[in-house]
Design a protein around this motif. Structure first.
Motif, PDB file in Angstrom:
ATOM      1  N   VAL A 292      43.054  56.439  43.331  1.00 19.23           N
ATOM      2  CA  VAL A 292      43.247  55.005  43.575  1.00 19.23           C
ATOM      3  C   VAL A 292      44.660  54.612  43.147  1.00 19.23           C
ATOM      4  N   ALA A 293      45.073  55.042  41.977  1.00 22.78           N
ATOM      5  CA  ALA A 293      46.401  54.694  41.453  1.00 22.78           C
ATOM      6  C   ALA A 293      47.510  55.260  42.334  1.00 22.78           C
ATOM      7  N   ARG A 294      47.312  56.481  42.799  1.00 19.42           N
ATOM      8  CA  ARG A 294      48.346  57.123  43.627  1.00 19.42           C
ATOM      9  C   ARG A 294      48.478  56.422  44.981  1.00 19.42           C
ATOM     10  N   LEU A 295      47.349  56.079  45.586  1.00 21.72           N
ATOM     11  CA  LEU A 295      47.398  55.380  46.882  1.00 21.72           C
ATOM     12  C   LEU A 295      48.015  53.987  46.731  1.00 21.72           C
ATOM     13  N   ALA A 296      47.686  53.302  45.628  1.00 21.64           N
ATOM     14  CA  ALA A 296      48.239  51.967  45.392  1.00 21.64           C
ATOM     15  C   ALA A 296      49.754  52.056  45.231  1.00 21.64           C
ATOM     16  N   GLU A 297      50.200  53.028  44.461  1.00 20.47           N
ATOM     17  CA  GLU A 297      51.645  53.192  44.242  1.00 20.47           C
ATOM     18  C   GLU A 297      52.348  53.488  45.569  1.00 20.47           C
ATOM     19  N   HIS A 298      51.746  54.349  46.356  1.00 18.14           N
ATOM     20  CA  HIS A 298      52.335  54.721  47.647  1.00 18.14           C
ATOM     21  C   HIS A 298      52.455  53.495  48.568  1.00 18.14           C
ATOM     22  N   LEU A 299      51.362  52.746  48.699  1.00 17.41           N
ATOM     23  CA  LEU A 299      51.386  51.595  49.613  1.00 17.41           C
ATOM     24  C   LEU A 299      52.337  50.518  49.108  1.00 17.41           C
ATOM     25  N   GLU A 300      52.374  50.321  47.783  1.00 23.57           N
ATOM     26  CA  GLU A 300      53.271  49.284  47.265  1.00 23.57           C
ATOM     27  C   GLU A 300      54.730  49.716  47.420  1.00 23.57           C
ATOM     28  N   ASP A 301      55.003  50.995  47.235  1.00 23.59           N
ATOM     29  CA  ASP A 301      56.370  51.496  47.474  1.00 23.59           C
ATOM     30  C   ASP A 301      56.788  51.245  48.918  1.00 23.59           C
TER      31      ASP A 301
ATOM     32  N   ASP B 173      34.744  49.704  49.743  1.00 25.99           N
ATOM     33  CA  ASP B 173      34.809  49.466  48.291  1.00 25.99           C
ATOM     34  C   ASP B 173      36.010  50.171  47.669  1.00 25.99           C
ATOM     35  N   ASP B 174      36.223  51.418  48.069  1.00 24.14           N
ATOM     36  CA  ASP B 174      37.395  52.154  47.582  1.00 24.14           C
ATOM     37  C   ASP B 174      38.670  51.418  47.971  1.00 24.14           C
ATOM     38  N   ALA B 175      38.692  50.924  49.211  1.00 22.64           N
ATOM     39  CA  ALA B 175      39.886  50.247  49.721  1.00 22.64           C
ATOM     40  C   ALA B 175      40.174  48.998  48.883  1.00 22.64           C
ATOM     41  N   TYR B 176      39.146  48.235  48.555  1.00 20.42           N
ATOM     42  CA  TYR B 176      39.369  47.059  47.704  1.00 20.42           C
ATOM     43  C   TYR B 176      39.831  47.462  46.303  1.00 20.42           C
ATOM     44  N   ARG B 177      39.402  48.639  45.837  1.00 16.64           N
ATOM     45  CA  ARG B 177      39.891  49.105  44.525  1.00 16.64           C
ATOM     46  C   ARG B 177      41.386  49.421  44.603  1.00 16.64           C
ATOM     47  N   VAL B 178      41.827  50.002  45.704  1.00 15.35           N
ATOM     48  CA  VAL B 178      43.269  50.285  45.865  1.00 15.35           C
ATOM     49  C   VAL B 178      44.036  48.952  45.884  1.00 15.35           C
ATOM     50  N   GLN B 179      43.516  47.985  46.680  1.00  9.97           N
ATOM     51  CA  GLN B 179      44.178  46.670  46.742  1.00  9.97           C
ATOM     52  C   GLN B 179      44.244  46.018  45.351  1.00  9.97           C
ATOM     53  N   GLU B 180      43.141  46.122  44.612  1.00  9.85           N
ATOM     54  CA  GLU B 180      43.074  45.557  43.255  1.00  9.85           C
ATOM     55  C   GLU B 180      44.125  46.211  42.351  1.00  9.85           C
ATOM     56  N   GLU B 181      44.339  47.502  42.553  1.00 10.02           N
ATOM     57  CA  GLU B 181      45.329  48.229  41.743  1.00 10.02           C
ATOM     58  C   GLU B 181      46.757  47.790  42.122  1.00 10.02           C
ATOM     59  N   ILE B 182      47.001  47.485  43.385  1.00  7.37           N
ATOM     60  CA  ILE B 182      48.318  46.960  43.787  1.00  7.37           C
ATOM     61  C   ILE B 182      48.533  45.609  43.093  1.00  7.37           C
TER      62      ILE B 182
ATOM     63  N   VAL C 295      43.584  48.864  56.183  1.00  4.12           N
ATOM     64  CA  VAL C 295      44.250  47.558  56.112  1.00  4.12           C
ATOM     65  C   VAL C 295      43.861  46.819  54.835  1.00  4.12           C
ATOM     66  N   VAL C 296      42.632  47.001  54.379  1.00  2.00           N
ATOM     67  CA  VAL C 296      42.207  46.372  53.117  1.00  2.00           C
ATOM     68  C   VAL C 296      43.028  46.938  51.953  1.00  2.00           C
ATOM     69  N   ALA C 297      43.168  48.264  51.901  1.00  2.00           N
ATOM     70  CA  ALA C 297      43.935  48.883  50.819  1.00  2.00           C
ATOM     71  C   ALA C 297      45.372  48.369  50.816  1.00  2.00           C
ATOM     72  N   ASP C 298      45.902  48.076  51.996  1.00  3.19           N
ATOM     73  CA  ASP C 298      47.279  47.604  52.161  1.00  3.19           C
ATOM     74  C   ASP C 298      47.361  46.075  51.973  1.00  3.19           C
ATOM     75  N   ASN C 299      46.436  45.510  51.207  1.00  2.42           N
ATOM     76  CA  ASN C 299      46.406  44.058  50.961  1.00  2.42           C
ATOM     77  C   ASN C 299      46.516  43.272  52.263  1.00  2.42           C
ATOM     78  N   CYS C 300      45.850  43.785  53.291  1.00  5.38           N
ATOM     79  CA  CYS C 300      45.721  43.062  54.562  1.00  5.38           C
ATOM     80  C   CYS C 300      47.073  42.676  55.154  1.00  5.38           C
ATOM     81  N   SER C 301      48.035  43.608  55.055  1.00  3.60           N
ATOM     82  CA  SER C 301      49.365  43.442  55.671  1.00  3.60           C
ATOM     83  C   SER C 301      50.165  42.272  55.095  1.00  3.60           C
TER      84      SER C 301
END
Ligand code: OOG
Ligand code: MG
Length: 263
Positions: free
Chosen positions: A9-18, A39-48, A157-163
């Motif tokens: 989750v942390a790695r995907l969040a860092e990648h998308l935020e970068d 649910d996983d996707a919302y966890r990534v978004q939450e981590e961003i 798209v959810v993990a990416d904070n919905c663009s």
């Protein structure tokens, strides 16, 4: 159900935020994680969100997306998604947006709500949202999916904070008691020409239904929409690409206009 461990989750969040911060596109995260759940996707978004807040950012609003048929059809998905708006996303009405800081920006007209009472699901509906709404204003959202060619599935798209990328609100405040939000006309203009138009009912039959859906989504997670929250209820029309030199304005019946310039 959750399939991802914390480190992933942390790695995907860092990648998308970068990708967001450096205007770089990427392949969908479900390409590498085909079993990724919502649910996983919302966890990534939450981590961003947590990463941004940790660096001193403030969350200044929430959003619902993919709430109109036009948007669902354009993006080839069938259910709404929810994200957050950080202070760095906010642009003043009439302000300037630097396209070089973005990947492939598109704009969409929105009806923005500001609450005066908390909303907590489950069971929120249009009337509970109207009762808790202080006012509505014209909104202009700039979305900039981090995914190559704006192609994604729902978890990605959810993990990416919905663009989420930039937004502006403007015009004048409308009291929900004085307006029928379903028949509110919305016109999107680019360089003085009408490029898309719709009425409020394009958003889930009533834009307040998008806010109710957000409250119910948060309620299922033990969270609520606090009083005083700005909420974008979702693009009323399809989103329109912009480039340097463009001027975009959203006109909402009774609510005036909000605009942005692209340089
Ligand atoms: C997802 C974000 C959608 C809206 O209002 O529908 C959104 C996208 O279309 O990239 O903000
Ligand atoms: Mg939007």
């Amino acid at each position: 159900m959750s399939a991802l461990d914390l480190a992933t989750v942390a790695r995907l969040a860092e990648h998308l935020e970068d990708c967001e911060l450096h205007a770089r596109d990427t392949v969908k995260i479900t390409d590498g994680h085909p079993g990724l759940t919502l649910d996983d996707a919302y966890r990534v978004q939450e981590e961003i969100r947590r990463r941004k807040v940790e660096r001193g950012a403030r969350v200044v609003g929430l959003k619902a997306g993919l709430t109109s048929h036009a948007k669902m059809k354009q993006m080839n998905v069938t259910s709404p998604v929810f994200g957050f708006l950080a202070d760095a996303f906010a642009v003043p009405d009439g302000g300037e947006v630097k396209v070089a800081e973005l990947i492939h920006p598109k704009v969409e007209p929105e009806i923005a709500f500001v609450t005066r009472a908390p909303l907590r699901g489950p069971g929120c509906h249009v009337a509970s949202v109207l009762a808790a709404t202080d006012f509505v204003v014209a909104g202009l959202e700039l979305i900039d999916s981090r995914y190559r060619d704006f192609k994604f599935d729902l978890p990605s798209v959810v993990a990416d904070n919905c663009s989420s990328s930039r937004f502006a609100v403007g015009g004048r405040m409308g009291r929900p008691g004085d307006l029928d939000l379903r028949t509110l006309g919305v016109v999107l203009e680019k360089n003085g020409e009408t490029v898309a138009l719709a009425a409020g009912a394009a958003v889930l039959g009533h834009p307040a239904a998008a806010v109710a859906a957000l409250a119910n989504h948060l309620g299922a997670r033990g969270q609520e929409i606090p009083a005083g929250t700005l909420i974008l209820s979702g693009g009323v029309t399809e989103a329109i690409p912009v480039k340097p030199g463009d001027h975009v304005a959203v006109h909402v019946q009774h609510l005036g206009a909000v605009s942005l310039r692209f340089v």
